[in-house]
Write a protein that holds these residues in place. Structure first.
Motif, PDB file in Angstrom:
ATOM      1  N   PHE A 161       0.874  -1.239   0.055  1.00  0.00           N
ATOM      2  CA  PHE A 161       0.653   0.147   0.038  1.00  0.00           C
ATOM      3  C   PHE A 161       1.284   1.441   0.056  1.00  0.00           C
ATOM      4  O   PHE A 161       1.913   1.486   0.251  1.00  0.00           O
ATOM      5  CB  PHE A 161      -0.973   0.292   0.713  1.00  0.00           C
ATOM      6  N   PHE A 162       0.472   2.707  -0.109  1.00  0.00           N
ATOM      7  CA  PHE A 162       0.856   3.964   0.130  1.00  0.00           C
ATOM      8  C   PHE A 162       0.589   4.930   0.016  1.00  0.00           C
ATOM      9  O   PHE A 162      -0.446   4.906   0.273  1.00  0.00           O
ATOM     10  CB  PHE A 162       0.951   4.329  -1.859  1.00  0.00           C
ATOM     11  N   GLY A 163       1.147   5.704   0.723  1.00  0.00           N
ATOM     12  CA  GLY A 163      -0.146   6.416   1.956  1.00  0.00           C
ATOM     13  C   GLY A 163       0.523   8.315   2.013  1.00  0.00           C
ATOM     14  O   GLY A 163       0.806   7.915  -0.221  1.00  0.00           O
ATOM     15  N   ARG A 164       1.197   8.795   2.115  1.00  0.00           N
ATOM     16  CA  ARG A 164       1.450  10.366   1.499  1.00  0.00           C
ATOM     17  C   ARG A 164       2.449  10.236   1.037  1.00  0.00           C
ATOM     18  O   ARG A 164       3.319   9.814   1.150  1.00  0.00           O
ATOM     19  CB  ARG A 164       1.647  11.001   3.212  1.00  0.00           C
ATOM     20  N   TRP A 165       1.904  10.854   0.319  1.00  0.00           N
ATOM     21  CA  TRP A 165       3.340  10.985  -1.083  1.00  0.00           C
ATOM     22  C   TRP A 165       3.075  10.016  -1.280  1.00  0.00           C
ATOM     23  O   TRP A 165       4.938   9.634  -2.376  1.00  0.00           O
ATOM     24  CB  TRP A 165       4.395  12.139  -0.310  1.00  0.00           C
ATOM     25  N   ASN A 166       2.833   9.320  -1.542  1.00  0.00           N
ATOM     26  CA  ASN A 166       2.546   7.737  -2.539  1.00  0.00           C
ATOM     27  C   ASN A 166       4.350   6.968  -2.222  1.00  0.00           C
ATOM     28  O   ASN A 166       4.505   6.523  -3.093  1.00  0.00           O
ATOM     29  CB  ASN A 166       2.701   8.363  -4.158  1.00  0.00           C
ATOM     30  N   ILE A 167       4.182   7.057  -0.678  1.00  0.00           N
ATOM     31  CA  ILE A 167       5.695   6.705  -0.233  1.00  0.00           C
ATOM     32  C   ILE A 167       5.264   5.302   0.150  1.00  0.00           C
ATOM     33  O   ILE A 167       3.846   4.633   0.646  1.00  0.00           O
ATOM     34  CB  ILE A 167       6.465   7.475   0.841  1.00  0.00           C
ATOM     35  N   PRO A 168       5.684   4.186  -0.456  1.00  0.00           N
ATOM     36  CA  PRO A 168       5.162   2.809  -0.098  1.00  0.00           C
ATOM     37  C   PRO A 168       5.793   2.429   1.558  1.00  0.00           C
ATOM     38  O   PRO A 168       6.145   2.478   1.904  1.00  0.00           O
ATOM     39  CB  PRO A 168       5.919   1.834  -0.411  1.00  0.00           C
ATOM     40  N   LEU A 169       4.009   1.825   1.888  1.00  0.00           N
ATOM     41  CA  LEU A 169       4.315   1.008   3.512  1.00  0.00           C
ATOM     42  C   LEU A 169       4.012   2.766   3.807  1.00  0.00           C
ATOM     43  O   LEU A 169       4.359   2.726   5.876  1.00  0.00           O
ATOM     44  CB  LEU A 169       4.724   0.616   3.889  1.00  0.00           C
ATOM     45  N   PHE A 170       3.937   4.017   3.873  1.00  0.00           N
ATOM     46  CA  PHE A 170       4.156   5.442   5.011  1.00  0.00           C
ATOM     47  C   PHE A 170       2.741   5.812   4.926  1.00  0.00           C
ATOM     48  O   PHE A 170       2.136   5.006   5.606  1.00  0.00           O
ATOM     49  CB  PHE A 170       5.044   6.719   4.321  1.00  0.00           C
ATOM     50  N   ILE A 171       3.012   6.329   6.419  1.00  0.00           N
ATOM     51  CA  ILE A 171       1.910   7.071   6.534  1.00  0.00           C
ATOM     52  C   ILE A 171       1.237   7.397   5.896  1.00  0.00           C
ATOM     53  O   ILE A 171       0.274   7.705   4.991  1.00  0.00           O
ATOM     54  CB  ILE A 171       2.113   8.773   7.763  1.00  0.00           C
ATOM     55  N   PRO A 172      -0.789   7.470   6.689  1.00  0.00           N
ATOM     56  CA  PRO A 172      -1.960   7.831   6.168  1.00  0.00           C
ATOM     57  C   PRO A 172      -1.751   9.077   5.623  1.00  0.00           C
ATOM     58  O   PRO A 172      -0.943  10.029   5.923  1.00  0.00           O
ATOM     59  CB  PRO A 172      -2.969   7.332   7.114  1.00  0.00           C
ATOM     60  N   ARG A 173      -2.302   8.947   4.282  1.00  0.00           N
ATOM     61  CA  ARG A 173      -2.719  10.140   3.919  1.00  0.00           C
ATOM     62  C   ARG A 173      -3.102  11.308   5.188  1.00  0.00           C
ATOM     63  O   ARG A 173      -3.999  10.418   5.966  1.00  0.00           O
ATOM     64  CB  ARG A 173      -3.241  10.619   2.606  1.00  0.00           C
ATOM     65  N   ALA A 174      -3.107  12.554   5.654  1.00  0.00           N
ATOM     66  CA  ALA A 174      -4.396  13.096   6.281  1.00  0.00           C
ATOM     67  C   ALA A 174      -5.403  13.341   6.501  1.00  0.00           C
ATOM     68  O   ALA A 174      -5.789  14.967   6.205  1.00  0.00           O
ATOM     69  CB  ALA A 174      -3.300  14.357   6.021  1.00  0.00           C
ATOM     70  N   ASN A 175      -5.856  12.386   5.713  1.00  0.00           N
ATOM     71  CA  ASN A 175      -8.156  12.710   6.117  1.00  0.00           C
ATOM     72  C   ASN A 175      -8.399  12.936   7.280  1.00  0.00           C
ATOM     73  O   ASN A 175      -7.727  12.248   8.743  1.00  0.00           O
ATOM     74  CB  ASN A 175      -8.491  11.101   5.546  1.00  0.00           C
ATOM     75  N   LYS A 176      -9.706  14.347   7.687  1.00  0.00           N
ATOM     76  CA  LYS A 176      -9.639  14.441   8.502  1.00  0.00           C
ATOM     77  C   LYS A 176     -10.391  13.539   9.631  1.00  0.00           C
ATOM     78  O   LYS A 176     -11.755  13.170   8.803  1.00  0.00           O
ATOM     79  CB  LYS A 176     -10.664  15.666   8.662  1.00  0.00           C
ATOM     80  N   LEU A 177     -10.453  13.003  10.994  1.00  0.00           N
ATOM     81  CA  LEU A 177     -10.972  11.798  11.148  1.00  0.00           C
ATOM     82  C   LEU A 177     -12.284  11.405  11.883  1.00  0.00           C
ATOM     83  O   LEU A 177     -11.979  12.726  12.694  1.00  0.00           O
ATOM     84  CB  LEU A 177      -9.942  10.811  12.074  1.00  0.00           C
ATOM     85  N   THR A 178     -13.275  10.440  12.235  1.00  0.00           N
ATOM     86  CA  THR A 178     -14.249  11.308  13.188  1.00  0.00           C
ATOM     87  C   THR A 178     -14.368   9.694  13.249  1.00  0.00           C
ATOM     88  O   THR A 178     -14.663   8.367  13.207  1.00  0.00           O
ATOM     89  CB  THR A 178     -15.746  11.443  12.503  1.00  0.00           C
TER      90      THR A 178
END
Length: 338
Positions: A268-285
């Protein structure tokens, strides 16, 4: 800093308590989330470097660090680790702009005041259930949740560095013994009952379907009946889309292996499309529903009563999603429980 602290105006939601954090994705929150959730990528790149670039001496040094992490206690170095964990959680709250909605605060306070443990069952798992940080007592989002602990796959505690990081964040391995010991002591637990199996059910071709693997998840219902612990359904919105993935494992052999290992080989790809990285900064509820009160049956729990309360839990989880899906932008999404 809290952006809002209010209850909705309509009658159905007059008891809701809403805490909303201003979102901040600047350097410090990003560093905190990277230290907390970025270790999949860090370990991946360490492995690539060790295999293809590192000298023999560097490989020995990296191996020694990994072995040292596995030998040291998970909570090492004690108070310092706890301070790091609290900082990571506080930065995660900012990074995701965490909003929590508690549907019945007084009911949850009564549970805690009665010295009863409770089971907070959160869905969905998605690629990674990172919304788990919202249960950490340091950010005080769960009414009466001073002793609450989020439980994660035991496999996490077999991985170097991850075992320390997740322990600093206050996590414990999810197993029957830990469940029972905490509930019997009147301490709350939180976990994702659908587990890693829900990763097999992700389907980018069906973005309007949200599949929860709960139909055969009854073990925690039995534990709740043994101890008389209320079950609180919890739903996290906007976890979906935090990662993208282009290959998804399939097959019974992989499913059996994932149940044993506690994770699946998902790229999987996270923030900045880096593999296995942190999640994109979606506002979480994160929405915390009303507790389902469970009778104490002791060690003799019948299958019929487990089925009864399991069906009640499934209905409450689906109803929780339906109550909040429109306001959270999930109006065209349908929950499927399998």
């Amino acid at each position: 800093m809290m952006c809002q602290d209010k209850s909705n105006d309509n009658t159905a939601s007059s008891k809701w308590t809403v805490h909303d954090t201003c979102q901040n994705c600047s350097l410090l929150p990003t560093l905190g989330v990277t230290l907390f959730l970025g270790w999949n990528a860090i370990l991946f790149f360490i492995m690539i470097y060790s295999v293809f670039v590192a000298s023999k001496r560097e490989r020995v040094f990296i191996l020694a660090l990994c072995l040292l992490s596995l030998v040291l206690p998970p909570r090492w170095p004690g108070p310092i680790g706890r301070q790091i964990g609290w900082w990571m959680i506080a930065q995660s709250e900012k990074y995701f702009g965490l909003k929590t909605i508690v549907e019945d605060e007084q009911a949850l306070l009564k549970v805690s005041e009665g010295n009863r443990g409770a089971i907070y069952a959160m869905e969905p798992h998605d690629v990674l259930p990172f919304a788990a940080f919202s249960f950490n007592p340091i950010i005080n989002r769960i009414p009466g949740g001073r002793n609450i602990c989020f439980m994660v796959s035991s496999s996490v505690f077999r991985v170097p560095f991850l075992r320390q990081v997740y322990s600093w964040a206050g996590s414990l391995p999810v197993d029957k013994e830990t469940f029972l010991s905490r509930l019997s002591a009147g301490k709350a637990v939180a976990f994702v009952p659908g587990g890693v199996h829900e990763c097999f059910l992700l389907d980018p071709k069906k973005p309007r379907d949200l599949v929860l693997y709960l139909r055969n998840r009854k073990g925690f219902i039995k534990l709740a009946l043994q101890t008389g612990s209320p079950i609180v359904p919890v739903f996290s919105f906007h976890v979906k889309g935090s990662y993208t993935y282009y290959w998804q494992p399939r097959g019974r052999l992989l499913e059996a292996w994932s149940r044993w290992a506690g994770y699946i080989p998902l790229l999987f790809f996270g923030r900045w499309n880096i593999p296995l990285f942190i999640p994109r900064a979606n506002k979480l509820t994160v929405v915390i529903g009303r507790p389902i009160h469970i009778p104490k049956e002791g060690s003799h729990v019948s299958r019929d009563i487990v089925d009864k309360y399991h069906e009640m839990f499934l209905k409450e989880m689906e109803a929780l999603f339906e109550r909040h899906k429109k306001i959270e932008g999930y109006g065209d999404t349908h929950v499927k429980i399998v």
